[in-house]
Write an enzyme that holds these catalytic residues in place. Sequence first.
Site, short mmCIF file in Angstrom:
data_model
loop_
_atom_site.label_atom_id
_atom_site.label_comp_id
_atom_site.label_asym_id
_atom_site.label_seq_id
_atom_site.Cartn_x
_atom_site.Cartn_y
_atom_site.Cartn_z
N ARG A 71 46.37 33.84 11.40
CA ARG A 71 47.23 34.81 12.05
C ARG A 71 47.98 34.14 13.18
NH1 ARG A 71 44.67 40.21 14.66
NH2 ARG A 71 44.15 38.67 16.24
N ASP A 84 46.59 54.17 17.16
CA ASP A 84 46.08 53.04 17.94
C ASP A 84 47.22 52.04 18.07
OD1 ASP A 84 44.93 50.67 18.84
OD2 ASP A 84 43.00 51.14 17.94
N PHE A 128 41.20 48.47 12.11
CA PHE A 128 40.27 47.59 12.80
C PHE A 128 38.87 48.18 12.65
CE2 PHE A 128 38.57 45.72 16.82
CZ PHE A 128 38.87 44.40 16.54
N TYR A 137 44.96 43.81 26.88
CA TYR A 137 44.76 42.35 27.02
C TYR A 137 45.47 41.54 25.95
CZ TYR A 137 40.78 43.66 23.96
OH TYR A 137 40.00 44.19 22.98
N LYS A 138 46.15 42.22 25.01
CA LYS A 138 46.88 41.50 23.96
C LYS A 138 48.30 41.24 24.44
CE LYS A 138 43.71 43.22 20.50
NZ LYS A 138 43.32 44.36 19.68
C1 PLP Z 1 41.99 44.84 19.74
C2 PLP Z 1 41.74 46.15 19.10
C3 PLP Z 1 40.71 46.96 19.56
C4 PLP Z 1 39.83 46.48 20.66
O1 PLP Z 1 38.86 47.35 21.00
P1 PLP Z 1 37.98 47.16 22.32
O2 PLP Z 1 37.33 48.45 22.43
O3 PLP Z 1 38.91 46.82 23.43
O4 PLP Z 1 37.03 46.02 22.08
C5 PLP Z 1 40.55 48.20 18.95
N1 PLP Z 1 41.35 48.61 17.95
C6 PLP Z 1 42.35 47.81 17.47
C7 PLP Z 1 43.22 48.30 16.36
C8 PLP Z 1 42.56 46.56 18.04
O5 PLP Z 1 43.54 45.78 17.57
#
Ligand code: PLP
Length: 428
Positions: free
Chosen positions: A388, A207, A128, A232-233
């Site tokens: 997705r 992560d 990400f 939140y996912k």
């Molecule tokens: C959703 C997600 C984030 C989100 O980061 P925030 O700091 O909460 O905005 C970070 N890393 C990955 C791999 C994600 O899927």
Amino acid sequence: MEKSTEEVYALQLDNQDTLAGFRERFVIDDPDLIYLDGNSLGRLPQATVPHLQDVVKNQWGKDLVRGWNRGWFEKPGQLGAKLADLIGAEPDEVLVCDTTSLNLFKLTAAALRFRVDRSILLSDEFNFPSDLYVFQGVIELLGNKHRLKLLKSEDSITIGDQRIQDAITEDTALVALTHVAFKSAFMYEMESVTKLAHQAGALALWDLSHSVGAVPLKLNEWQVDLAVGCTYKYLNGGPGAPAFLYVRKDLQNQLIPPIWGWFADQSPFDFNLDFTPAEGISRFQISTPHILSMMGIEPALDILLEAGMGHLREKSIQQTEYLIYLAQEWLNPLGFQLGSPLDPIQRGSHVSLRHPEAYRICRALIDPLPDDSSLRVIPDFRAPDNIRLGIAPLYTTYSDIHRALNRIKTILEDGIYQEYSKKQLKVT
Ligand SMILES: *Cc1c(COP(=O)(O)O)cnc(C)c1O
């Protein structure tokens, strides 16, 4: 209208689903809205509504500052202990706090400073972007003594074992990867990659944003050093709910956190002028927890723990297999390609379908024109060509999958997407 054989089959699968009852635990008030975006923002659990009302009206409204001695102060650790159950960790190894990116910053900086004599931070090109930016920022902050090396994919869907093995060397300080890739859903074998890192003397940081609540995790058993993740996912904690971090017990007092806030101090309420890091996981906190946004996490965690990750994973695999089957039957002839691994062992709980017109197809799914369909499907678009589709086995039905794929088929067959602009909205 008579139901097609395909439709009847989807309903049959729903009838046989032993987890089907969990769908009622969520606020779902529109039968014509198919939500396949639980991997971006999970649905609202019914129980969260009265819980948050109580927090606002009674705890904040009546307890006022006394709330801190009536549970708020311990909340990051108490929720962390509950979350630990979902990820195979000890209760005192997890904290709920801050955001995923911020937690990643804290743990990355601490890990690189712990392995001072090594210069490589290894990640991959699937990661990400926020994660990669954090790595780049930490390296800059530490005086550009490290180098970020990215594993490359050969097929844009997976990362091969050999590449990982070759890339981890005696100069690797930290292997920092996202367990399930946000685009392709490729899933690493966490245990063996962690082992490779350890054999070379490096630390492993994972992560878990796209895996927690989606696949079973055994951080202790797999000897994982560090982890961060999102609530939140698949955890359904609510928009902007705080993230979590995990630090293996025996590393906790050896790592120095990079941000010294008062909640990381040994005794915040002594108001000492010099910082002394707390013993244990608390040193990775910074300051006052976000109580209101944190409180949505608990009712959501309870549902996941009740359903059990083993059962959820089983259903998730069946559902992604079903989705891929329909995509291959109906959509491949219309120019689609599977953008996710075919083997469920290498796949998380979402499926990416690739098409050159993916963006406009998504627009047509989300916002049908008034004279078109009453059915709305919410996936998300990930550049350049991914649609997705997230499977959240707590509430996704087989009929949802059937109806969504049937709708994509119609949008292609009838050229409906051509009515939409190619100009992209801010949030996709
Ligand atoms: C959703 C997600 C984030 C989100 O980061 P925030 O700091 O909460 O905005 C970070 N890393 C990955 C791999 C994600 O899927």
